[in-house]
Structures are given as C-alpha cells and as structure tokens.
Design a protein around this motif. Structure first.
Motif, PDB file in Angstrom:
ATOM      1  N   ALA A  96      -4.651   2.838  -2.365  1.00 32.18           N
ATOM      2  CA  ALA A  96      -3.848   3.844  -2.647  1.00 32.18           C
ATOM      3  C   ALA A  96      -4.961   5.001  -3.283  1.00 32.18           C
ATOM      4  CB  ALA A  96      -2.854   3.687  -3.296  1.00 32.18           C
ATOM      5  N   GLU A  97      -5.913   4.346  -4.061  1.00 31.44           N
ATOM      6  CA  GLU A  97      -6.840   5.398  -4.650  1.00 31.44           C
ATOM      7  C   GLU A  97      -7.869   5.827  -3.765  1.00 31.44           C
ATOM      8  OE1 GLU A  97      -8.387   3.147  -7.782  1.00 31.44           O
ATOM      9  OE2 GLU A  97      -6.715   3.354  -9.234  1.00 31.44           O
ATOM     10  N   ALA A  98      -8.325   4.957  -2.535  1.00 34.18           N
ATOM     11  CA  ALA A  98      -9.118   5.385  -1.249  1.00 34.18           C
ATOM     12  C   ALA A  98      -8.285   6.385  -0.655  1.00 34.18           C
ATOM     13  CB  ALA A  98      -9.431   3.998  -0.616  1.00 34.18           C
ATOM     14  N   ILE A  99      -6.983   6.149  -0.506  1.00 29.17           N
ATOM     15  CA  ILE A  99      -6.464   7.322   0.136  1.00 29.17           C
ATOM     16  C   ILE A  99      -6.198   8.374  -0.526  1.00 29.17           C
ATOM     17  CG2 ILE A  99      -3.939   7.829   1.034  1.00 29.17           C
ATOM     18  CD1 ILE A  99      -3.411   4.917   1.714  1.00 29.17           C
ATOM     19  N   ARG A 102     -14.100  10.249   7.363  1.00 32.42           N
ATOM     20  CA  ARG A 102     -13.500   9.970   8.651  1.00 32.42           C
ATOM     21  C   ARG A 102     -13.098   8.550   8.485  1.00 32.42           C
ATOM     22  NH1 ARG A 102     -17.825  11.879  13.201  1.00 32.42           N
ATOM     23  NH2 ARG A 102     -18.014  14.194  12.716  1.00 32.42           N
ATOM     24  N   GLU A 103     -13.814   7.592   7.712  1.00 32.40           N
ATOM     25  CA  GLU A 103     -13.313   6.277   7.756  1.00 32.40           C
ATOM     26  C   GLU A 103     -13.686   5.881   6.476  1.00 32.40           C
ATOM     27  OE1 GLU A 103     -13.824   2.118  10.090  1.00 32.40           O
ATOM     28  OE2 GLU A 103     -14.751   3.957  10.715  1.00 32.40           O
ATOM     29  N   ILE A 104     -12.850   5.093   5.742  1.00 29.01           N
ATOM     30  CA  ILE A 104     -13.151   4.119   4.610  1.00 29.01           C
ATOM     31  C   ILE A 104     -12.832   2.753   4.627  1.00 29.01           C
ATOM     32  CG2 ILE A 104     -12.831   3.731   2.113  1.00 29.01           C
ATOM     33  CD1 ILE A 104     -11.955   6.814   1.754  1.00 29.01           C
ATOM     34  N   ILE A 150       0.947  -1.290  -0.055  1.00 32.48           N
ATOM     35  CA  ILE A 150      -0.167   0.061  -0.011  1.00 32.48           C
ATOM     36  C   ILE A 150       0.841   1.102  -0.117  1.00 32.48           C
ATOM     37  CG2 ILE A 150      -1.618   1.308   1.459  1.00 32.48           C
ATOM     38  CD1 ILE A 150      -2.676  -1.204   2.361  1.00 32.48           C
ATOM     39  N   GLY A 151       2.083   1.304   0.824  1.00 36.26           N
ATOM     40  CA  GLY A 151       2.768   2.433   1.040  1.00 36.26           C
ATOM     41  C   GLY A 151       3.358   2.908  -0.473  1.00 36.26           C
ATOM     42  N   ALA A 152       4.040   1.798  -1.267  1.00 37.33           N
ATOM     43  CA  ALA A 152       4.665   2.073  -2.515  1.00 37.33           C
ATOM     44  C   ALA A 152       3.563   2.592  -3.560  1.00 37.33           C
ATOM     45  CB  ALA A 152       5.287   0.863  -2.849  1.00 37.33           C
ATOM     46  N   ALA A 153       2.389   1.953  -3.475  1.00 38.38           N
ATOM     47  CA  ALA A 153       1.316   2.222  -4.455  1.00 38.38           C
ATOM     48  C   ALA A 153       0.949   3.670  -4.161  1.00 38.38           C
ATOM     49  CB  ALA A 153       0.056   1.319  -4.394  1.00 38.38           C
ATOM     50  N   THR A 154       0.762   4.030  -2.771  1.00 39.51           N
ATOM     51  CA  THR A 154       0.300   5.548  -2.433  1.00 39.51           C
ATOM     52  C   THR A 154       1.358   6.386  -2.845  1.00 39.51           C
ATOM     53  OG1 THR A 154      -0.743   4.687  -0.640  1.00 39.51           O
ATOM     54  CG2 THR A 154      -0.302   6.797  -0.646  1.00 39.51           C
TER      55      THR A 154
END
Length: 240
Positions: A213-216, A229-231, A15-19
């Motif tokens: 990442a897209e949600a972030i 607030r939350e996904i 997730i970190g790399a994708a973000t």
C-alpha cells in the motif's frame, strides 16, 4: 473535501484494504468495491462509499463509479487491485479456475479502467494503478495460468501508458512478490498450498500488505508530470 476521489477494487482484505486505510488517512474520499460488502463496511472509513460489486460485472462497476463521482467529484485515481491466484498444473487444474482468473485478473482491470479513463482523458489528468505481480515478469511452478494473466496485466499497463501519456494520464504497475493475503486460500490443491506455504517460510515470510500500500501511495503522490511506471518489490529472502 480537499483531496480527490480514489477508487479501490478488491478492497475487502489484503492489499486493497491496506490501501484504502492509507488513502483515507491522507484525506481522500473513496469508492471501495468488493464482493464482501460487510468487510468493506467494517473498515469504517470516513468519506467512503462501499459497494458490493464483482469487477467482472462491467455495468455494475460503471454504475458504482458514476454514483461515487456524483457524491465526491471526478475520479483522480483507480487502484485495480481485485484479483485471484488459483494455482495448479495445466494438465489437471480445473478449467473453471482459468476462466475465473482471466475474467477477474484481466477483464476486471479493463472494466475498472474503462469506467474512469474517459473522464480522465477529458480532464487531462488521472492515475491508473494496476496491481500485478512479480509473476507478471517471471514464471513459477504451478503458476502457468496465473502467470499468463499477470503477464497480461503488465502488457496491458505498458500499452495503455503509451496510449494516454500525451493526455496527462499516468499508468503505474505494482508488482509485488509473495504477500500475506487471502489469495492462496482459494487454491483447490492442498498439496500446492502446502508447498507454497513452505516456500514462503523458507524465504523468511512474505510482504505485509501495508508495505505494498505504501508503494502504491508513493507512486500516486509523485508530481503529475512524473510517472513511476513500475514498482517491483518482494521480501529480501525471496530469491525468485
């Protein structure tokens, strides 16, 4: 530079790399933190400072943030993504695994937040994005210590949001279900790893890190007066 600085922890994979890739494509300068510096540098992203930092080392986290802000300006957002998922039963899981998850999943989030929050409060703007898990909302077999840390991230995020809301700082919790990352590989029990893999396959597979990442990015790109607030997201076939 027309976009502000974003810090991403645990950015060497998953997730970190994708973000990091997604935020870079949006034009943001980045501070990427992880223990595997070569993996960060291999991302080869422009306007990016890569630092070998374990987020349980608070002075090093703060030092890296100061260095990045001197180069790119104030931190507008942090994605507290670094974490560990070490599955096991309470009766026989190595206690050292509990300690590692508590240090990384809870203290790491606190240390990353502390490194950027005072500046955000002073500017009355900023976004704290904490990557938790669906395991921060419900329990799963062999997840007791991990679930405890992710429930803590959920509680921390909500309480922090209440503390800072009037100051214009947003706090977001991202709670994915199973994701195709390296997290499972660090579990020491081969039986539990095998069972978990079978469970993922029975659900039709896990989420691609790019989806998380897209949600972030979706939460971050909302107007400053809007806080998602939350996904909570998971593969459609994941029942739990």
């Amino acid at each position: 530079m027309t976009k502000p600085l974003v810090v991403v922890t645990g950015a060497s994979s998953g997730i970190g790399a994708a973000t990091a890739r997604l935020l870079s494509a949006q034009g943001h300068p980045l501070l990427l933190l992880a223990r595997r510096l070569e993996r960060l540098e291999a991302l080869d992203l422009p306007l990016t400072l890569c630092r070998k930092v374990d987020v349980t080392d608070r002075p090093r986290v703060e030092e890296a943030v100061r260095e990045a802000e001197e180069r790119f300006g104030p931190t507008d957002a942090i994605v507290n993504n670094a974490g560990a998922m070490l599955l096991g039963r309470v009766a026989d899981q190595p206690v050292e695994e509990w300690d590692r998850m508590i240090d990384l999943n809870i203290k790491g989030v606190l240390y990353g937040t502390r490194a950027v929050l005072p500046g955000m409060l002073g500017r009355r703007a900023g976004t704290i994005i904490n990557v938790s898990s669906i395991a921060g909302r419900k329990t799963f077999p062999n997840h007791a210590a991990y679930v405890a840390t992710k429930f803590a991230v959920h509680a921390l995020s909500e309480n922090l949001r209440e503390e800072v809301a009037a100051s214009g700082v947003r706090v977001v919790t991202i709670a994915p279900g199973a994701v195709e990352t390296e997290l499972l590989s660090h579990t020491s029990s081969e039986e539990i790893k095998s069972d978990y893999q079978a469970w993922k396959e029975s659900a039709g597979g896990a989420l691609d890190p790019q989806v998380v990442a897209e949600a972030i990015l979706y939460a971050y790109r909302q107007p400053p007066n809007v806080t998602v607030r939350e996904i909570v997201l998971a593969a459609t076939g994941q029942e739990g």
